[in-house]
Design a protein around this motif. Structure first.
Motif, short mmCIF file in Angstrom:
data_model
loop_
_atom_site.label_atom_id
_atom_site.label_comp_id
_atom_site.label_asym_id
_atom_site.label_seq_id
_atom_site.Cartn_x
_atom_site.Cartn_y
_atom_site.Cartn_z
N ASP A 59 1.05 -1.12 0.21
CA ASP A 59 0.05 -0.24 0.13
C ASP A 59 0.93 1.39 0.03
OD1 ASP A 59 -1.52 2.10 0.48
OD2 ASP A 59 -2.97 0.81 1.88
N ARG A 60 0.92 2.02 -1.20
CA ARG A 60 1.91 3.00 -1.32
C ARG A 60 1.64 4.19 -0.28
NH1 ARG A 60 2.80 7.85 -4.52
NH2 ARG A 60 5.04 7.74 -5.16
N ALA A 61 0.33 4.58 -0.18
CA ALA A 61 -0.09 5.56 0.59
C ALA A 61 0.51 5.34 2.11
CB ALA A 61 -1.51 5.82 0.53
N MET A 104 6.15 -9.33 -7.33
CA MET A 104 6.91 -8.27 -7.56
C MET A 104 6.17 -7.00 -6.69
SD MET A 104 9.01 -8.83 -9.74
CE MET A 104 9.62 -7.46 -10.27
N GLU A 105 4.80 -7.02 -6.28
CA GLU A 105 4.24 -5.79 -5.61
C GLU A 105 4.94 -6.00 -4.18
OE1 GLU A 105 2.22 -3.50 -5.86
OE2 GLU A 105 1.40 -3.81 -7.88
N GLY A 110 6.95 -2.73 -2.97
CA GLY A 110 6.84 -2.00 -1.42
C GLY A 110 8.18 -1.55 -1.09
N LEU A 111 9.21 -1.99 -1.57
CA LEU A 111 10.64 -1.86 -1.23
C LEU A 111 10.86 -0.35 -1.85
CD1 LEU A 111 13.86 -3.46 -1.55
CD2 LEU A 111 13.45 -1.88 -3.09
N LEU A 114 8.53 2.81 -0.04
CA LEU A 114 9.30 2.92 1.09
C LEU A 114 10.61 3.88 0.88
CD1 LEU A 114 8.46 -0.15 3.06
CD2 LEU A 114 7.91 2.05 3.84
N SER A 115 11.26 3.43 -0.08
CA SER A 115 12.54 4.13 -0.49
C SER A 115 12.23 5.57 -0.96
CB SER A 115 13.31 3.52 -1.59
OG SER A 115 13.89 2.25 -1.26
N GLN A 116 11.31 5.94 -1.87
CA GLN A 116 10.68 7.02 -2.13
C GLN A 116 10.39 8.04 -1.20
OE1 GLN A 116 7.69 6.32 -5.18
NE2 GLN A 116 9.32 6.29 -6.93
N ALA A 117 9.55 7.19 -0.05
CA ALA A 117 9.07 7.95 1.20
C ALA A 117 10.16 8.75 2.14
CB ALA A 117 8.00 7.11 1.81
N VAL A 118 11.33 8.01 2.23
CA VAL A 118 12.16 8.32 3.21
C VAL A 118 13.25 9.18 2.49
CG1 VAL A 118 14.03 6.30 2.59
CG2 VAL A 118 13.58 7.18 5.21
#
Length: 272
Positions: A59-61, A104-105, A110-111, A114-118
């Motif tokens: 869940d990207r959000a 793949m999800e 998922g990885l 989370l990388s984009q978010a941090v």
């Protein structure tokens, strides 16, 4: 100096081992799991030093919200360990669309989320370390682990590119590449495709190639991970286990020999 580490898939296996080791030495840990009850023992033992978060990394959000909640709670995120993932066992032809996309999800997207978010947080801090749990099979293809192989090869490509993109921000990236370990990865957490009889020989050969000595002791990885986290100049790639380096060395020697044998054809294809 104590650090704040965000680690996914902390309910069991590597994730829980590393989370507890970090807490034992005084670090602050944001530990995520689909079922928060699996973290009750760490919460009762380490109190305010652990922030348990329920998270489905697909869940990207929710990934972005969890990273922000961690930042708001502890004030910083020094290390992100993208550990969440699972094994999908089966040949390419056996794998359904649903199984392939789900693999793949979790293991790749998922990885990625989370990388984009941090990254904005780490850029603002001027430092950070993103540790991506890859695998020896992100470098070496293994039969009947087809989509798991593909997900880890994707993690390798992403990690190498990301490292080049963010180094000048003071952010390091490491790809952890374990060989086989006696975790639950191949047990109840794994998914099996519906087997086709045509691939029984391949499956049997693969199983016969793996002896008891192949499987490392999960707890033995902890000192290496702690040393990695503490390193001022961490490597882009770090093998875990005694089987990993020989496997990769042999694979790349074979690849180089084949590339050399086709070098004239390759060069001629340039056209000038």
């Amino acid at each position: 100096m104590a650090k704040t580490i965000f680690i996914t898939g902390a309910s069991r296996g590597f994730g829980k081992l590393w989370a507890e080791a970090l807490l034992q030495r005084g670090d602050k840990v944001v530990a995520t799991a689909r079922d928060l009850r699996t973290l009750d023992d760490l919460v009762s033992k380490y109190g305010s030093n652990i922030l348990p978060l329920q998270l489905d990394v697909n869940d990207r959000a929710a990934d972005f919200a969890a990273i922000q909640k961690a930042k708001d709670h502890f004030g910083s995120i020094d290390v992100l360990i993208n550990n969440a993932g699972y094994g999908l066992f089966g040949a390419v032809e056996e794998t359904t669309e649903e199984e392939a996309r789900a693999q793949m999800e979790t293991n790749f997207f998922g990885l990625l989320w989370l990388s984009q978010a941090v990254l904005p947080i780490m850029r603002e801090q001027g430092h950070g370390h993103i540790i991506q749990l890859s695998s020896i099979v992100g470098l070496v293809g293994v039969p009947v682990l087809s989509l798991y192989n593909a997900s880890k090869f994707a993690v390798e490509g992403l990690g190498e590119t990301l490292a080049a993109e963010v180094k000048h921000f003071g952010i390091n990236v490491t790809l952890l590449e374990p060989n086989g370990y006696a975790t639950d990865w191949g047990g109840s957490s794994a998914i099996q495709t519906t087997p086709m009889p045509e691939y029984e020989g391949v499956r049997a050969a693969f199983q016969a190639s793996v002896d008891d000595d192949f499987w490392g002791v999960p707890a033995a990885t902890t000192p290496a991970v702690l040393q990695l986290i503490d390193s001022e100049n961490p490597p882009l790639r770090l093998f875990l286990g005694k089987k990993a380096y020989p496997m990769v060395k042999q694979t790349y020697e074979n690849r180089l020999a084949e590339w050399d044998s086709w070098a004239e054809v390759s060069t001629a294809a340039h056209g000038k």
